[in-house]
Design a protein around this motif. Structure first.
Motif, PDB file in Angstrom:
ATOM      1  N   UNK A  58       0.836  -1.202   0.000  1.00 21.25           N
ATOM      2  CA  UNK A  58       0.000   0.000   0.000  1.00 21.25           C
ATOM      3  C   UNK A  58       0.872   1.253   0.000  1.00 21.25           C
ATOM      4  N   UNK A  59       1.950   1.250   0.784  1.00 18.53           N
ATOM      5  CA  UNK A  59       2.852   2.400   0.848  1.00 18.53           C
ATOM      6  C   UNK A  59       3.481   2.658  -0.521  1.00 18.53           C
ATOM      7  N   UNK A  60       3.883   1.608  -1.216  1.00 17.62           N
ATOM      8  CA  UNK A  60       4.479   1.769  -2.542  1.00 17.62           C
ATOM      9  C   UNK A  60       3.451   2.294  -3.539  1.00 17.62           C
ATOM     10  N   UNK A  61       2.241   1.773  -3.482  1.00 19.96           N
ATOM     11  CA  UNK A  61       1.185   2.231  -4.386  1.00 19.96           C
ATOM     12  C   UNK A  61       0.925   3.726  -4.190  1.00 19.96           C
ATOM     13  N   UNK A  62       0.814   4.158  -2.932  1.00 16.15           N
ATOM     14  CA  UNK A  62       0.557   5.574  -2.654  1.00 16.15           C
ATOM     15  C   UNK A  62       1.747   6.427  -3.089  1.00 16.15           C
ATOM     16  N   UNK A  63       2.944   5.988  -2.760  1.00 10.36           N
ATOM     17  CA  UNK A  63       4.146   6.726  -3.143  1.00 10.36           C
ATOM     18  C   UNK A  63       4.197   6.933  -4.660  1.00 10.36           C
ATOM     19  N   UNK A  64       3.952   5.882  -5.398  1.00 12.89           N
ATOM     20  CA  UNK A  64       3.977   5.961  -6.863  1.00 12.89           C
ATOM     21  C   UNK A  64       2.851   6.840  -7.395  1.00 12.89           C
ATOM     22  N   UNK A  65       1.684   6.739  -6.779  1.00 14.19           N
ATOM     23  CA  UNK A  65       0.544   7.527  -7.244  1.00 14.19           C
ATOM     24  C   UNK A  65       0.740   9.014  -6.958  1.00 14.19           C
ATOM     25  N   UNK A  66       1.301   9.341  -5.809  1.00 15.65           N
ATOM     26  CA  UNK A  66       1.573  10.734  -5.465  1.00 15.65           C
ATOM     27  C   UNK A  66       2.503  11.371  -6.498  1.00 15.65           C
ATOM     28  N   UNK A  67       3.417  10.584  -7.023  1.00 15.71           N
ATOM     29  CA  UNK A  67       4.382  11.090  -8.001  1.00 15.71           C
ATOM     30  C   UNK A  67       3.732  11.489  -9.329  1.00 15.71           C
ATOM     31  N   UNK A  68       2.586  10.907  -9.653  1.00 16.52           N
ATOM     32  CA  UNK A  68       1.971  11.164 -10.961  1.00 16.52           C
ATOM     33  C   UNK A  68       0.588  11.810 -10.895  1.00 16.52           C
ATOM     34  N   UNK A  69      -0.060  11.784  -9.748  1.00 13.14           N
ATOM     35  CA  UNK A  69      -1.432  12.289  -9.602  1.00 13.14           C
ATOM     36  C   UNK A  69      -1.420  13.511  -8.684  1.00 13.14           C
ATOM     37  N   UNK A  70      -1.475  14.700  -9.299  1.00 15.49           N
ATOM     38  CA  UNK A  70      -1.388  15.940  -8.516  1.00 15.49           C
ATOM     39  C   UNK A  70      -2.525  16.088  -7.512  1.00 15.49           C
ATOM     40  N   UNK A  71      -3.717  15.692  -7.890  1.00 12.57           N
ATOM     41  CA  UNK A  71      -4.860  15.814  -6.979  1.00 12.57           C
ATOM     42  C   UNK A  71      -4.655  14.928  -5.741  1.00 12.57           C
ATOM     43  N   UNK A  72      -4.196  13.724  -5.964  1.00 14.84           N
ATOM     44  CA  UNK A  72      -3.923  12.799  -4.853  1.00 14.84           C
ATOM     45  C   UNK A  72      -2.768  13.324  -4.000  1.00 14.84           C
ATOM     46  N   UNK A  73      -1.751  13.866  -4.649  1.00 10.11           N
ATOM     47  CA  UNK A  73      -0.612  14.437  -3.931  1.00 10.11           C
ATOM     48  C   UNK A  73      -1.060  15.612  -3.065  1.00 10.11           C
ATOM     49  N   UNK A  74      -1.930  16.452  -3.598  1.00 14.05           N
ATOM     50  CA  UNK A  74      -2.433  17.581  -2.828  1.00 14.05           C
ATOM     51  C   UNK A  74      -3.296  17.130  -1.658  1.00 14.05           C
ATOM     52  N   UNK A  75      -4.064  16.068  -1.866  1.00 15.76           N
ATOM     53  CA  UNK A  75      -4.877  15.516  -0.780  1.00 15.76           C
ATOM     54  C   UNK A  75      -3.964  15.017   0.342  1.00 15.76           C
ATOM     55  N   UNK A  76      -2.876  14.372  -0.020  1.00 14.33           N
ATOM     56  CA  UNK A  76      -1.935  13.885   0.980  1.00 14.33           C
ATOM     57  C   UNK A  76      -1.247  15.050   1.700  1.00 14.33           C
ATOM     58  N   UNK A  77      -0.830  16.058   0.942  1.00 17.38           N
ATOM     59  CA  UNK A  77      -0.182  17.224   1.554  1.00 17.38           C
ATOM     60  C   UNK A  77      -1.124  17.920   2.527  1.00 17.38           C
ATOM     61  N   UNK A  78      -2.391  18.031   2.157  1.00 15.72           N
ATOM     62  CA  UNK A  78      -3.386  18.645   3.032  1.00 15.72           C
ATOM     63  C   UNK A  78      -3.553  17.836   4.309  1.00 15.72           C
ATOM     64  N   UNK A  79      -3.657  16.522   4.162  1.00 10.89           N
ATOM     65  CA  UNK A  79      -3.780  15.649   5.329  1.00 10.89           C
ATOM     66  C   UNK A  79      -2.569  15.793   6.234  1.00 10.89           C
ATOM     67  N   UNK A  80      -1.410  15.745   5.640  1.00  7.75           N
ATOM     68  CA  UNK A  80      -0.165  15.820   6.402  1.00  7.75           C
ATOM     69  C   UNK A  80      -0.029  17.159   7.132  1.00  7.75           C
ATOM     70  N   UNK A  81      -0.494  18.224   6.510  1.00  7.98           N
ATOM     71  CA  UNK A  81      -0.399  19.551   7.141  1.00  7.98           C
ATOM     72  C   UNK A  81      -1.350  19.691   8.318  1.00  7.98           C
ATOM     73  N   UNK A  82      -2.423  18.914   8.314  1.00 10.60           N
ATOM     74  CA  UNK A  82      -3.410  19.003   9.394  1.00 10.60           C
ATOM     75  C   UNK A  82      -3.133  18.056  10.541  1.00 10.60           C
ATOM     76  N   UNK A  83      -2.264  17.090  10.330  1.00  8.81           N
ATOM     77  CA  UNK A  83      -2.001  16.052  11.332  1.00  8.81           C
ATOM     78  C   UNK A  83      -0.528  16.051  11.703  1.00  8.81           C
ATOM     79  N   UNK A  84      -0.263  15.968  12.961  1.00  2.84           N
ATOM     80  CA  UNK A  84       1.103  15.792  13.449  1.00  2.84           C
ATOM     81  C   UNK A  84       1.241  14.358  13.936  1.00  2.84           C
ATOM     82  N   UNK A  85       2.107  13.599  13.265  1.00  6.86           N
ATOM     83  CA  UNK A  85       2.313  12.197  13.636  1.00  6.86           C
ATOM     84  C   UNK A  85       3.563  12.072  14.452  1.00  6.86           C
TER      85      UNK A  85
END
Length: 85
Positions: A58-85
Motif C-alpha cells: 500500500x505504501x508503494x502504491x501511494x508513493x507511486x501515485x503521489x508522483x503522478x497524480x497531482x490531486x492525490x498528492x495535494x490531498x496527501x499534503x493537506x492531510x499531512x499539514x493538518x495532522x502531526x504524527x
C-alpha cells in the motif's frame, strides 16, 4: 487523521472489501503512518486489519501515485499539514 478524511476505521477493519474511495482514504492514512516511521508495518497493519506485507504494498502504491497524480498528492499534503504524527 481518520476524522479529517471522514474515514470509518472500525468499519473498514471489520469489512473484507471496502469501496474504492474508502480504499484511497485508507491508503493515505497507511502512508502517513508508514512515512512517519514511528510504527512498524505490523503495528500499522493491526489497526487497519492488513498484514505487514500489505502495508509495504500500500505504501508503494501511494508513493507511486503521489508522483503522478497531482490531486492525490495535494490531498496527501493537506492531510499531512493538518495532522502531526
Amino acid at each position: 487523521a481518520s476524522s479529517v478524511l471522514d474515514f470509518d476505521l472500525e468499519a473498514s477493519r471489520k469489512s473484507k472489501k471496502i469501496a474504492p474511495d474508502e480504499k484511497d482514504k485508507r491508503d493515505l492514512l497507511v502512508y502517513l503512518l508508514w512515512e512517519a516511521g514511528r510504527f512498524s508495518n505490523q503495528e500499522i497493519g493491526f489497526y487497519f486489519g492488513l498484514s505487514y506485507s500489505a502495508i509495504s504494498r500500500r505504501a508503494k502504491v501511494v508513493h507511486d501515485r503521489i508522483a503522478v497524480d497531482n490531486q492525490y498528492a495535494n490531498q496527501y499534503k493537506d492531510l499531512k499539514s493538518r495532522i502531526k504524527v
